[in-house]
Scaffold this motif. Structure first.
Motif, PDB file in Angstrom:
ATOM      1  N   GLU A  63      31.880  33.890 100.334  1.00  0.00           N
ATOM      2  CA  GLU A  63      32.301  33.850 101.744  1.00  0.00           C
ATOM      3  C   GLU A  63      32.825  32.464 102.114  1.00  0.00           C
ATOM      4  O   GLU A  63      33.800  32.330 102.837  1.00  0.00           O
ATOM      5  N   PHE A  64      32.168  31.422 101.604  1.00  0.00           N
ATOM      6  CA  PHE A  64      32.615  30.066 101.945  1.00  0.00           C
ATOM      7  C   PHE A  64      34.040  29.835 101.469  1.00  0.00           C
ATOM      8  O   PHE A  64      34.901  29.391 102.220  1.00  0.00           O
ATOM      9  N   PHE A  65      34.289  30.175 100.205  1.00  0.00           N
ATOM     10  CA  PHE A  65      35.611  29.861  99.667  1.00  0.00           C
ATOM     11  C   PHE A  65      36.692  30.785 100.206  1.00  0.00           C
ATOM     12  O   PHE A  65      37.850  30.394 100.289  1.00  0.00           O
ATOM     13  N   ARG A  66      36.294  32.013 100.563  1.00  0.00           N
ATOM     14  CA  ARG A  66      37.314  32.922 101.103  1.00  0.00           C
ATOM     15  C   ARG A  66      37.742  32.530 102.511  1.00  0.00           C
ATOM     16  O   ARG A  66      38.837  32.849 102.934  1.00  0.00           O
ATOM     17  N   TRP A 102      35.475  16.072 108.051  1.00  0.00           N
ATOM     18  CA  TRP A 102      35.998  17.181 107.247  1.00  0.00           C
ATOM     19  C   TRP A 102      35.035  18.340 107.219  1.00  0.00           C
ATOM     20  O   TRP A 102      35.457  19.506 107.158  1.00  0.00           O
ATOM     21  N   THR A 103      33.731  18.055 107.277  1.00  0.00           N
ATOM     22  CA  THR A 103      32.778  19.163 107.353  1.00  0.00           C
ATOM     23  C   THR A 103      32.972  19.922 108.656  1.00  0.00           C
ATOM     24  O   THR A 103      32.986  21.160 108.677  1.00  0.00           O
ATOM     25  N   THR A 104      33.164  19.163 109.750  1.00  0.00           N
ATOM     26  CA  THR A 104      33.385  19.827 111.037  1.00  0.00           C
ATOM     27  C   THR A 104      34.638  20.700 110.967  1.00  0.00           C
ATOM     28  O   THR A 104      34.635  21.843 111.432  1.00  0.00           O
ATOM     29  N   ALA A 105      35.709  20.143 110.377  1.00  0.00           N
ATOM     30  CA  ALA A 105      36.946  20.921 110.265  1.00  0.00           C
ATOM     31  C   ALA A 105      36.706  22.184 109.452  1.00  0.00           C
ATOM     32  O   ALA A 105      37.139  23.277 109.838  1.00  0.00           O
ATOM     33  N   ALA A 106      35.973  22.041 108.331  1.00  0.00           N
ATOM     34  CA  ALA A 106      35.707  23.207 107.488  1.00  0.00           C
ATOM     35  C   ALA A 106      34.942  24.259 108.278  1.00  0.00           C
ATOM     36  O   ALA A 106      35.254  25.451 108.209  1.00  0.00           O
ATOM     37  N   VAL A 107      33.958  23.822 109.072  1.00  0.00           N
ATOM     38  CA  VAL A 107      33.176  24.775 109.868  1.00  0.00           C
ATOM     39  C   VAL A 107      34.069  25.441 110.901  1.00  0.00           C
ATOM     40  O   VAL A 107      33.987  26.652 111.122  1.00  0.00           O
ATOM     41  N   LEU A 108      34.965  24.649 111.516  1.00  0.00           N
ATOM     42  CA  LEU A 108      35.833  25.214 112.546  1.00  0.00           C
ATOM     43  C   LEU A 108      36.767  26.273 111.955  1.00  0.00           C
ATOM     44  O   LEU A 108      37.122  27.240 112.626  1.00  0.00           O
ATOM     45  N   TYR A 109      37.185  26.098 110.711  1.00  0.00           N
ATOM     46  CA  TYR A 109      37.989  27.139 110.073  1.00  0.00           C
ATOM     47  C   TYR A 109      37.109  28.304 109.648  1.00  0.00           C
ATOM     48  O   TYR A 109      37.463  29.463 109.776  1.00  0.00           O
ATOM     49  N   PHE A 110      35.937  27.943 109.126  1.00  0.00           N
ATOM     50  CA  PHE A 110      35.107  28.940 108.465  1.00  0.00           C
ATOM     51  C   PHE A 110      34.564  29.982 109.444  1.00  0.00           C
ATOM     52  O   PHE A 110      34.642  31.179 109.191  1.00  0.00           O
ATOM     53  N   VAL A 111      34.003  29.511 110.586  1.00  0.00           N
ATOM     54  CA  VAL A 111      33.299  30.439 111.469  1.00  0.00           C
ATOM     55  C   VAL A 111      34.204  31.554 111.989  1.00  0.00           C
ATOM     56  O   VAL A 111      33.870  32.732 111.829  1.00  0.00           O
ATOM     57  N   PRO A 112      35.378  31.231 112.574  1.00  0.00           N
ATOM     58  CA  PRO A 112      36.218  32.336 113.042  1.00  0.00           C
ATOM     59  C   PRO A 112      36.663  33.255 111.913  1.00  0.00           C
ATOM     60  O   PRO A 112      36.693  34.481 112.081  1.00  0.00           O
TER      61      PRO A 112
END
Lengths: 594, 274
Positions: free
Chosen positions: A102-105, A560-570
């Protein structure tokens, strides 16, 4: 009357040829590009730099091929492992695999690449870092990041393929006395492979296109070299054309091989083999010889022996019993080791998060969400809205605009008439054969040339994403239409409905319903792909994060972690939604126990 | 092509931000009373977004002053090291004040003003580890793709006897990426214009220092459309006036003066025509 003529193949061919010639004439001679074409730049030595850029581009291609091959291998092996792990009964393994997939997708590859390159080495001790940097670190980072990213998608394909085996078939196999291994080898894998190969093939293609992002960590691949030519000589048009043609060629080669493998698996010796299949058979000659000479006789001998022992009666063999016990303890030990490693990883992850400078995140989060809204500077659109919101807006614009183009092109692609089918086919294959980043450059070059005007980079990014997405949507539309049973179309025609009536009343309503889950999936892909328009300087989430990172300089991990989370959650929420929709639209889901 | 054209045309009609007109840029600027200037967003202290999210910097202030002296309004367009030349060629901007070294190769595609800033290329490395570029010739060096520094550092390495300079140079897309690579030890040095390096070094005082001599001179020029001498004359005159009445040095000292983190003594003088 018109329809009568249009149904003739030769009329269709003539119309296509005339259209092709007219556009060739128009674009080749009449239209003024207002651009000084210098094709020799691709095959002569440049005086200023003493470089032959054609050779440099070919070197880039070679690197792209290398990264593609290695990352495909990583992708397929890790993907199989993850796919099997997701079907495992051992819950911790199952959950870990699910988390990884799920993380990488749901995170853009660009962010993953930055993460692997800039963050991962900092988690290592000094000595480990030294060893890592002795290698070709950029190359391997790019290869692994792309490979792992691909593996997450392949894992889902493989899992779906394994789960697609009807339960009845398995029950029949087990009740006819086959062991688990036999069922896996003779029933599950051959059937699953037929199901898996086509989507796996498109994952291989995506993998190849994804390697174009390797340039952000300084790998001199094909896209990087094209960029280099543009930066050094400002002849971006020629360089991008060369890169485009090479990517397209490479795509065609991959598609050819995949078609061959697919054909070989599907048609078992009906005499008429297509060209790709013959090519694959030719490649496999050494293997089949080996099989005939060595493996088959040995296997026959083994089977014979087993049969003899079986006939001699079932004997309880003590060594076998011991082996079984050893095996069981080994499994237990490895489970324990896995849990330990997992706990260690979670601990260090938690420690890392604990050491985060959270105040930076809280202070910069509004900026990452809306950028400078509502204080626009310069040529900003939407009152300076940027960051996450702009990424989302671009994605929304692209999915809506591409829906209409995709519908038209998809209908054209599934039409019987060549006048519609061949241009649609060309459009789809041309776009799908190129990485998004190349399409972005094309739109960026061509819009000023075609219209003698220019538009805000936000719109040229949106147009590029729209054109790119439309090609994929067209394929979804075609798939949806082809899934409708042919009988329904025949029934509609014979009850006197016209083509458009059939489409509007019978086919599209059903097809569209089936298309909703893949379209949501496509939307997720677009949302992630918006990270690429950062190359045009559009202030979307990735650009904003870079700008912030550039200013603060000391809080990269946090940002970058914040950015990753912002992409990941939606993305995660949307993919869960898509899955639920899929369940609702096709209730007969059978789960296979592994 | 057909579909994309129709779509793009509609989009262009609906949402066009502004239209490029044919003819010399100068006449248009004077007619519209507006000049469009390309400015960077991530070059510290050239042009960047500060902690308050405001666009500031040396180049930024120069553009403000330039527009004032031309007597026109200003519209700033964000550019990066990839788009700063292409935008001028396409007519999307009238000038590009964007850390751009004046080179002969670039001169083939666009025109330049007189040199408005004197910079030179150096190497940034961890404090006390290296003395010159020669000390790090077996290590890797970071640069930005498509810049003059990339070519210069490869040349310098070749002069030092490195057989395959390209293998020792890693070219990133952004300055911040180079600095991160330097911080985590992936590269021994990062080579680009000294002012940029100073800006980054000041973020972590004492950890990094400039080593060795200047690898090259980097005269910055304002990028202008090819063959528009009216505009070029006007921009040159404005720059020279700025220098003469002391506005230039005021802006310079605001960003590079002795009290700033980027302190760098002024090393030259603008070309002044009587």
């Amino acid at each position: 009357m018109l329809r009568y003529w249009l149904e003739k193949i030769w009329v269709q061919n003539t119309v296509l040829a005339v259209l092709g010639l007219i556009s060739l004439y128009y674009w080749g001679w009449v239209f003024d590009f207002g651009y000084d074409f210098q094709w020799p730049i691709l095959f002569t030595v440049n005086d200023t730099y003493q470089l032959n850029f054609g050779i440099e581009i070919l070197k880039g291609l070679w690197l792209t091929v290398k990264i593609t091959l290695i990352s495909s291998l990583i992708g397929i092996s890790l993907g199989t492992a993850l796919g099997l792990a997701r079907l495992s009964d051992f819950k911790p393994l199952n959950w870990t695999a699910t988390c990884i997939v799920e993380f990488f997708r749901n995170t853009p590859l660009l962010v993953i690449l930055f993460f692997f390159y800039f963050a991962f080495p900092q988690a290592l001790p000094e000595a480990g870092r030294e060893i890592l940097f002795e290698t070709q670190f950029e190359f391997w980072t790019a290869t692994f990041a792309v490979g792992i990213y691909t593996s997450a998608f392949m894992a889902e394909v493989i899992r779906a393929g394994l789960q697609s085996i009807p339960k009845g078939l398995l029950e029949a196999a087990y009740s006819s006395g086959l062991t688990y291994m036999q069922v896996l080898r003779k029933i599950i894998l051959p059937l699953a492979f037929r199901e898996i190969i086509p989507p796996l093939g498109s994952e291989f293609l995506n993998n190849m296109k994804n390697t174009s992002l390797a340039m952000v960590v300084g790998v001199a691949d094909l896209t990087w070299q094209a960029q280099q030519v543009e930066a050094l000589t400002f002849k971006g048009f020629e360089a991008t054309t060369a890169a485009s043609v090479l990517y397209l060629g490479f795509s065609l080669v991959i598609a050819f091989i995949i078609n061959g493998v697919d054909g070989r698996i599907r048609s078992s010796s009906n005499g008429k083999n297509s060209l790709p299949v013959m090519f694959i058979n030719f490649l496999l000659i050494p293997m089949s010889c080996l099989n005939k000479i060595f493996i088959n006789p040995v296997a026959r001998y083994m089977r014979q022996r087993r049969r003899v022992t079986m006939q001699a009666g079932v004997q309880v063999n003590t060594t076998q019993l011991i082996l079984k016990k050893v095996y069981k303890t080994l499994v237990l030990i490895s489970k324990g080791a896995f849990l330990l490693i997992l706990a260690g990883l979670l601990f260090s992850l938690g420690k890392g998060f604990y050491n985060f400078d959270w105040s930076v995140i809280f202070r910069e989060l509004p900026t990452m969400l809306i950028w400078q809204f509502p204080n626009a500077t310069g040529d900003d659109l939407f009152m300076g809205l940027g960051g996450f919101s702009l990424s989302f807006i671009i994605a929304i614009v692209a999915i809506f605009a591409s829906f209409f183009i995709g519908l038209v092109v998809g209908l054209g692609r599934s039409s019987d008439n060549r006048i519609f089918r061949i241009p649609s086919l060309l459009y789809i294959e041309l776009i799908r054969g190129n990485p998004l980043i190349i399409v972005i450059y094309w739109v960026y070059f061509l819009i000023p040339v075609l219209f003698d005007s220019f538009i805000n980079t936000v719109w040229s990014a949106s147009i590029a994403l729209t054109l790119f997405t439309a090609a994929y949507l067209a394929e979804i539309v075609r798939g949806g239409i082809q899934n409708i049973p042919a009988g329904q179309v025949e029934a509609a025609y014979s009850s006197g409905l016209s083509y458009w009536q059939t489409m509007r009343k019978i086919i599209l309503p059903q097809a569209l319903k089936q298309m909703i889950p893949p379209i949501v999936g496509l939307f997720i892909a677009i949302f992630k792909d918006t990270s690429l328009v950062t190359v045009l300087g559009v202030m979307e989430l990735t650009s904003v994060t870079k700008a912030l990172d550039n200013r603060l300089m000391i809080a990269s991990m946090e940002l970058w972690t914040t950015a990753a989370v912002l992409y990941f959650v939606p993305c995660l929420l949307m993919s869960k939604y898509a899955k639920r929709l899929e369940m609702k639209l096709s209730p007969e889901q059978i789960n296979l126990k592994m | 092509m057909r579909i994309s054209r129709v779509l793009a045309l509609t989009l262009a009609l609906v949402m066009m931000a502004s239209v490029a007109f044919a003819g010399p840029s100068y006449d248009r600027i004077m007619k519209d009373k507006k000049i469009r200037i390309g400015v960077m967003t991530d070059s510290i202290p050239g042009a960047f977004f500060d902690a308050k999210g405001e666009w500031v910097g040396f180049d930024y202030d120069i553009t403000t002053e330039l527009a004032k002296r031309l007597g026109v309004d200003i519209e700033r367009v964000k550019v990066n090291n990839k788009t700063r030349i292409a935008f001028i060629q396409q007519g999307r901007i009238d000038a590009s004040v964007a850390n751009m070294t004046h080179t002969r190769e670039r001169e083939k595609s666009i025109d330049f003003s007189i040199t408005y800033f004197f910079d030179g290329q150096k190497v940034l490395a961890k404090t006390g580890k290296y003395k010159t570029l020669a000390d790090m010739k077996d290590k890797k060096i970071a640069t930005m793709q498509g810049t003059t520094s990339e070519i210069n550092v490869k040349r310098a390495l070749k002069a030092l006897g490195v057989a395959n300079p390209a293998a020792h140079v890693i070219s990133f897309q952004k300055e911040s990426e180079c600095f991160q690579a330097l911080q985590m030890g992936r590269v021994a040095g990062w080579s680009t214009d000294a002012t940029i390096l100073l800006g980054y070094a000041s973020k972590t005082p004492g950890k990094f220092e400039l080593v060795g001599d200047f690898l090259s001179d980097e005269p910055y020029g304002i990028g202008l459309p090819q063959n528009d001498s009216a505009l070029r004359n006007a921009v040159n005159a404005a720059l020279q006036d700025m220098w003469r009445d002391g506005t230039y040095m005021a802006i310079y000292n605001k960003w590079y003066g002795p009290d700033t983190p980027f302190a760098m003594p002024m090393s030259g003088s603008l070309e002044l025509w009587p």
